[in-house]
Design a protein around this motif. Structure first.
Motif, PDB file in Angstrom:
ATOM      1  N   LYS A 128     -10.584 -14.481  -0.384  1.00 23.20           N
ATOM      2  CA  LYS A 128     -10.727 -13.316  -1.260  1.00 23.20           C
ATOM      3  C   LYS A 128      -9.791 -12.188  -0.832  1.00 23.20           C
ATOM      4  CE  LYS A 128     -14.368 -14.528  -3.853  1.00 23.20           C
ATOM      5  NZ  LYS A 128     -14.283 -14.615  -5.314  1.00 23.20           N
ATOM      6  N   ILE A 129      -9.423 -11.347  -1.795  1.00 25.23           N
ATOM      7  CA  ILE A 129      -8.671 -10.122  -1.498  1.00 25.23           C
ATOM      8  C   ILE A 129      -9.696  -9.047  -1.133  1.00 25.23           C
ATOM      9  CG2 ILE A 129      -7.151  -8.330  -2.428  1.00 25.23           C
ATOM     10  CD1 ILE A 129      -6.194 -10.485  -4.494  1.00 25.23           C
ATOM     11  N   ILE A 130      -9.464  -8.366  -0.032  1.00 28.83           N
ATOM     12  CA  ILE A 130     -10.331  -7.238   0.345  1.00 28.83           C
ATOM     13  C   ILE A 130      -9.544  -5.967   0.024  1.00 28.83           C
ATOM     14  CG2 ILE A 130     -11.758  -6.227   2.158  1.00 28.83           C
ATOM     15  CD1 ILE A 130     -12.295  -9.264   1.645  1.00 28.83           C
ATOM     16  N   ALA A 131     -10.014  -5.200  -0.944  1.00 27.97           N
ATOM     17  CA  ALA A 131      -9.236  -4.037  -1.406  1.00 27.97           C
ATOM     18  C   ALA A 131     -10.086  -2.772  -1.401  1.00 27.97           C
ATOM     19  CB  ALA A 131      -8.691  -4.289  -2.811  1.00 27.97           C
ATOM     20  N   SER A 132      -9.418  -1.632  -1.407  1.00 25.99           N
ATOM     21  CA  SER A 132     -10.088  -0.338  -1.420  1.00 25.99           C
ATOM     22  C   SER A 132     -10.352   0.093  -2.860  1.00 25.99           C
ATOM     23  CB  SER A 132      -9.218   0.700  -0.714  1.00 25.99           C
ATOM     24  OG  SER A 132      -9.000   0.321   0.628  1.00 25.99           O
ATOM     25  N   SER A 133     -11.402   0.889  -3.017  1.00 23.35           N
ATOM     26  CA  SER A 133     -11.810   1.297  -4.360  1.00 23.35           C
ATOM     27  C   SER A 133     -11.484   2.774  -4.596  1.00 23.35           C
ATOM     28  CB  SER A 133     -13.312   1.068  -4.503  1.00 23.35           C
ATOM     29  OG  SER A 133     -13.679   1.163  -5.843  1.00 23.35           O
ATOM     30  N   TYR A 134     -10.697   3.031  -5.645  1.00 23.37           N
ATOM     31  CA  TYR A 134     -10.353   4.395  -6.066  1.00 23.37           C
ATOM     32  C   TYR A 134     -11.014   4.620  -7.420  1.00 23.37           C
ATOM     33  CZ  TYR A 134      -6.525   4.229  -2.617  1.00 23.37           C
ATOM     34  OH  TYR A 134      -5.787   4.125  -1.469  1.00 23.37           O
ATOM     35  N   PRO A 141      -5.561   0.607   1.321  1.00 31.65           N
ATOM     36  CA  PRO A 141      -5.439  -0.591   2.138  1.00 31.65           C
ATOM     37  C   PRO A 141      -6.087  -1.809   1.476  1.00 31.65           C
ATOM     38  CG  PRO A 141      -6.207   1.261   3.472  1.00 31.65           C
ATOM     39  CD  PRO A 141      -6.245   1.697   2.043  1.00 31.65           C
ATOM     40  N   ALA A 142      -5.415  -2.931   1.634  1.00 32.80           N
ATOM     41  CA  ALA A 142      -5.929  -4.192   1.096  1.00 32.80           C
ATOM     42  C   ALA A 142      -5.462  -5.344   1.976  1.00 32.80           C
ATOM     43  CB  ALA A 142      -5.455  -4.394  -0.339  1.00 32.80           C
ATOM     44  N   ILE A 143      -6.307  -6.349   2.070  1.00 33.80           N
ATOM     45  CA  ILE A 143      -5.938  -7.576   2.788  1.00 33.80           C
ATOM     46  C   ILE A 143      -5.726  -8.673   1.755  1.00 33.80           C
ATOM     47  CG2 ILE A 143      -6.614  -9.310   4.503  1.00 33.80           C
ATOM     48  CD1 ILE A 143      -8.454  -7.209   5.766  1.00 33.80           C
ATOM     49  N   PHE A 144      -4.552  -9.284   1.809  1.00 34.68           N
ATOM     50  CA  PHE A 144      -4.226 -10.379   0.898  1.00 34.68           C
ATOM     51  C   PHE A 144      -4.191 -11.695   1.677  1.00 34.68           C
ATOM     52  CE2 PHE A 144      -2.465  -6.580  -0.958  1.00 34.68           C
ATOM     53  CZ  PHE A 144      -2.783  -6.697  -2.302  1.00 34.68           C
ATOM     54  N   ASP A 171     -11.156 -11.778  -7.881  1.00 37.29           N
ATOM     55  CA  ASP A 171     -10.955 -12.288  -6.520  1.00 37.29           C
ATOM     56  C   ASP A 171     -11.074 -11.194  -5.470  1.00 37.29           C
ATOM     57  OD1 ASP A 171     -10.341 -14.888  -7.461  1.00 37.29           O
ATOM     58  OD2 ASP A 171      -8.328 -14.217  -7.981  1.00 37.29           O
ATOM     59  N   ILE A 172     -11.571 -10.017  -5.875  1.00 38.43           N
ATOM     60  CA  ILE A 172     -11.565  -8.861  -4.974  1.00 38.43           C
ATOM     61  C   ILE A 172     -12.970  -8.532  -4.471  1.00 38.43           C
ATOM     62  CG2 ILE A 172     -11.145  -6.368  -4.833  1.00 38.43           C
ATOM     63  CD1 ILE A 172      -8.886  -6.738  -6.861  1.00 38.43           C
TER      64      ILE A 172
END
Length: 198
Positions: A128-134, A141-144, A171-172
Motif C-alpha cells: 500500500k501507499i502510505i500518504a499524508s492527508s491535506y 510525505p508519502a511512502i511508495f 491503494d492509499i
C-alpha cells in the motif's frame, strides 16, 4: 524488516522566496538541514537528497553528514523530475528497496514520530501507499512501494506525486496521527513560521 530509502526533494529554484530557500535558516539551521536531520531520526542509512538549482552552493552549506546527493539536471521541469531522478538513481545503483519515503525540503514542522508512524504502517502493509492527508487531498510525505517505481518514472510536471496519488486512491492508507504539514514558499511563510517559536 523493511528496506526504505528516504528521498528529500530540494531541487527547486525557489522563485517565490527571492533567495535560496533550502538555505534559509530557522533557529540557526537551514531548512534543508532540518528536514535531513528529521529523516535521520527514522532511517539511519539510505538518505538521498535531490538537488538542482544552486546545487553546489547548497551542498557546500549543508552540515548533515552521510547524505547521498543526486543531481537533477531537469529541475526546471518541476517537482516530478526530482522524483524521476531519484528512482532512476535507485535503479542505476541496483538498490533492493521495499519502498521510498518522499519528503519535501520545505516542510520543517514535520516531526520524526509522524514519519515513524508512516514506516510502521508500511511494515504492516507493504503493498500500500502510505500518504499524508491535506483536507480532501493526499500528498507527501508519502511512502511508495517498489511496485510503483516504474509508474513513478512516468510522472510529469510540477504537481509531483499529487496526480499519481489521486489516481491510486484505493491503494492509499493515511496515518491516524497528525503533524504540521505547513510548507514554506515565501518570506512571509518563513516569518510566520519563525514567529510561532517566539
Amino acid at each position: 524488516m523493511v528496506n526504505i530509502a528516504v528521498l528529500v526533494l530540494a531541487a527547486g529554484k525557489s522563485s517565490r522566496m527571492n533567495g535560496i530557500k533550502q538555505l534559509e535558516r530557522i533557529n540557526g539551521k537551514t531548512l534543508l538541514d532540518i528536514t535531513l536531520e528529521t529523516a535521520q531520526k527514522v532511517v539511519q542509512n539510505n538518505i538521498f537528497c535531490v538537488l538542482g538549482a544552486n546545487a553546489k552552493k547548497i551542498q557546500g552549506e549543508i552540515s548533515t553528514k552521510n547524505i547521498k546527493f543526486i543531481e537533477n539536471k531537469n529541475f526546471e521541469k518541476g517537482l516530478s523530475s526530482s522524483i524521476v531522478s531519484g528512482i532512476n538513481h535507485f535503479k542505476n545503483e541496483n538498490l533492493t528497496l521495499d519502498g521510498v519515503l518522499i519528503l519535501l525540503a520545505d516542510q520543517p514542522a514535520i516531526n520524526s514520530n509522524y514519519l515513524k508512524t508512516m514506516i510502521h504502517l508500511f511494515k504492516k502493509e507493504k503493498q500500500k501507499i502510505i500518504a499524508s492527508s491535506y483536507r480532501n487531498k493526499k500528498g507527501v510525505p508519502a511512502i511508495f512501494p517498489r511496485k510503483y517505481f516504474s509508474d513513478l518514472l512516468m510522472i510529469k510536471g510540477d504537481k509531483g506525486a499529487k496526480q499519481f496519488l489521486k489516481t491510486h486512491q484505493n491503494d492509499i492508507i493515511t496515518p491516524k496521527v497528525k503533524t504540521n504539514l505547513i510548507d514554506i514558499d515565501t518570506k512571509e511563510d518563513l516569518d510566520f513560521f519563525k514567529n510561532q517559536f517566539k
